[in-house]
Design a protein around this motif. Structure first.
Motif: not given
Length: 613
Positions: A120-143
């Motif tokens: 569960a901890m590993r999957e949560a970490g992977e989800r957080r990493a994906r969300k951070e990556a998606e957020a970074a992509l969204r920010r990059a897209y917005d910029e």
């Protein structure tokens, strides 16, 4: 597992909660544990602990596991939530997973709890990493979207400005018939020919044509009339003149085209007055010539400011710098400390084809032996303790430019093979890396050591020495530069007087005599330091040295002079006495002498200098 995790347990039976805690402690000895049995304690524990994972019983009185799950999903949906229940059927288990639970474990199978938590901890970490990556992509897209919109607006504005300028500077348009009578005459034509359209409509075009232009227009009309091709226009570049209504001739370029209106052939001339353009082009050519001249003058002035001296040895240095600068050959600058080796390196770089690129300086003596490889060639993340990220080395930074290896004689013997490879092949690997990197770097090295002697003493690789010694350049000591001391002293006086806002216009005769009488073991650097101090202490219009400047006694020995070794020993001892025998650090003798600490200690040992002397 030595990972520290924070666990919040929702369990109404204290004995069960303790069993769960013990089971988790087997896998996570340093677990931070909080137990809640109702909604109030659950909320308080969640707020205070900020848990990494939540374990909950399915069935509790009042506030059960599903209620806790719903609360957590609203608060922080990324926290893993595992049901630990005594009896939960397959249908209920599927229901909990649909509502957002991460997993479920039966209480009579607690040995499965640690693996479930780890998963569960590993999957949560992977989800957080994906969300951070998606957020970074969204920010990059917005910029990027913002930049695109901004660029689009800029292009639209630029286009509008261009259209406005174009509309206000339209070419002259004159339409004539086969008899060369004017049919149409636009406002721009009125501006160009300096007349009103109504005064020329129906009149012959001839008054506006010089004889060569009239002959050309007649020929072009005839060519268009008899043309058997689809060609309907002819462009005539600059080189002809037209006549304004006031009789002034002006240069123009023109296009003539044929059209048919109601069965009648008409010819439209688009005329462009290029008088201003030709004038501007002439001015540009003139400005370019001035620019080239000024650049030449500035370059000459820069060179004079960088390296000052008119002595024969310095003229030889200037000549060699000019010869080697235009090549890509490796240069080895030899000279005592303080002779200006870095200035020469910069002069070579400025005069080279790489002058528009960077010159990276590396002081090989100042870099710790355990870091010099990382500084020069870079390292990968995890290459050694403390390497928390990839680092680009100096050779990569200098790619397409120049790298200046100062004090190259201090380069560690065990790393010289790697330096030789990058000099010969232009390639290297970062520390801790596997891939080979290519660079195109011009190398200039400098040393105050005799590298040939270092090779003989097995302190320096012979092959590296030969590779560096392609074009050796020896800088003279200041004592060998007859006549340069007054020039340098005057330059340094002006430099520091300007900085300190002092009105010093000359060097006193006594000071000049003292400066010329001294043999300057510290060379130009020592002279600069002496002049800076003299500027500070001088009060009048003339630079004075004062009693603080006491050149070493040279009138000893059978030949009336000291040996160089004696002068050096006396000078180093005097500096050490003034610094209270402080060798390194701020205000230490090594800094004053412009030496590395290890170099000074080596010279002290060779000259037999110790505090007991």
């Amino acid at each position: 597992m030595d990972q520290v995790i924070k666990v919040l347990s929702l369990e109404d039976v204290a004995e069960h909660a303790e069993l769960i805690r013990r089971e988790i402690s087997k896998a996570y000895p340093d677990v931070q544990w909080r137990h809640a049995s109702d909604e109030a304690s659950f909320r308080e524990s969640f707020r205070e602990l900020q848990p990494d994972i939540i374990l909950a019983d399915y069935s509790l009185p009042g506030f059960d596991g599903l209620a806790a799950l719903a609360l957590i999903k609203k608060t922080d949906p990324d926290i893993p939530f595992v049901f630990v229940s005594g009896a939960i059927g397959e249908d209920l288990a599927i229901e909990t997973l649909k509502k957002g639970a991460t997993d479920y474990v039966l209480k009579h199978r607690l040995e499965r709890l640690a693996p479930a938590i780890d998963r569960a901890m590993r999957e949560a970490g992977e989800r957080r990493a994906r969300k951070e990556a998606e957020a970074a992509l969204r920010r990059a897209y917005d910029e990027m979207e913002q930049k695109v919109q901004q660029r689009t607006a800029e292009l639209r504005e630029s286009q509008q400005r261009f259209e406005g300028i174009f509309a206000s500077a339209m070419d002259a348009i004159v339409t004539i018939d086969a008899e060369k009578n004017i049919r149409l005459f636009n406002d721009a034509a009125g501006t160009v020919f300096r007349c009103e359209a109504q005064t020329v409509i129906g009149q012959p075009l001839d008054p506006f044509l010089t004889q060569p232009l009239a002959k050309l227009v007649i020929g072009l009309i005839q060519e268009l009339q008899t043309s058997t091709t689809s060609r309907k226009y002819i462009y005539n570049p600059e080189g002809l003149n037209a006549v304004r209504a006031d009789g002034e001739e002006f240069p123009l370029e023109a296009t003539i085209s044929r059209t048919e209106v109601a069965g009648e052939l008409l010819y439209t001339l688009i005329l462009r007055d290029i008088a201003e353009r030709m004038k501007e082009e002439q001015q540009i050519r003139q400005l370019q010539l001035q620019k080239n001249y000024l650049e030449s003058e500035m370059k000459s002035a820069e060179n004079q400011n960088d390296m000052i001296g008119v002595s024969r040895p310095m003229k030889e240095v200037y000549k060699n710098v000019e010869k080697v600068a235009g090549t890509d050959s490796t240069v080895l600058i030899n000279g005592e400390t303080g002779t200006g080796k870095e200035l020469v390196a910069r002069a070579i770089h400025k005069a080279s084809e790489r002058s528009d690129k960077v010159m990276i300086k590396v002081n090989c003596a100042a870099l710790p032996a355990n870091l010099i490889e990382s500084e020069l060639f870079g390292h990968e993340k995890g290459a050694f303790t403390g390497a928390i990220a990839r680092k680009i080395g100096r050779f990569e930074m200098a790619d397409s430019g120049t790298i200046f290896l100062d004090e190259v004689g201090e380069f560690p013997l065990d790393l010289q093979a790697k330096l030789l490879r990058v000099l010969q092949e232009g390639e290297f690997e970062r520390l801790g890396g596997q891939s080979t990197h290519k660079v195109n770097v011009r190398v200039i090295a400098a040393t105050n050591r005799n590298l040939a002697e270092e090779v003989a003493a097995n302190n320096f690789r012979a092959d590296l020495f030969y590779r560096l010694n392609v074009f050796p350049l020896l800088l003279p000591a200041l004592r060998e530069r007859d006549g340069d001391v007054p020039l340098l002293a005057a330059y340094f006086m002006q430099k520091y007087a300007g900085r300190m806002k002092k009105n010093l216009s000359a060097i006193s005769q006594a000071a000049l005599f003292a400066l010329k009488s001294y043999n300057w073991p510290g060379n130009v650097r020592e002279l600069e330091n002496v002049i800076e101090r003299a500027v500070i202490l001088s009060d009048g219009a003339e630079l004075e040295l004062g009693s603080w400047f006491q050149p070493l006694n040279h009138s000893v020995g059978t030949n009336g002079f000291q040996t160089l070794e004696e002068v050096e020993r006396e000078y180093i001892e005097r500096i050490l006495e003034e610094t209270n025998w402080k060798v390194s650090g701020d205000g230490g003798a090594a800094g004053i002498l412009g030496m590395h600490r290890s170099t000074l200690e080596s010279r002290m040992k060779k000259l037999g200098i110790s505090r007991s002397r």
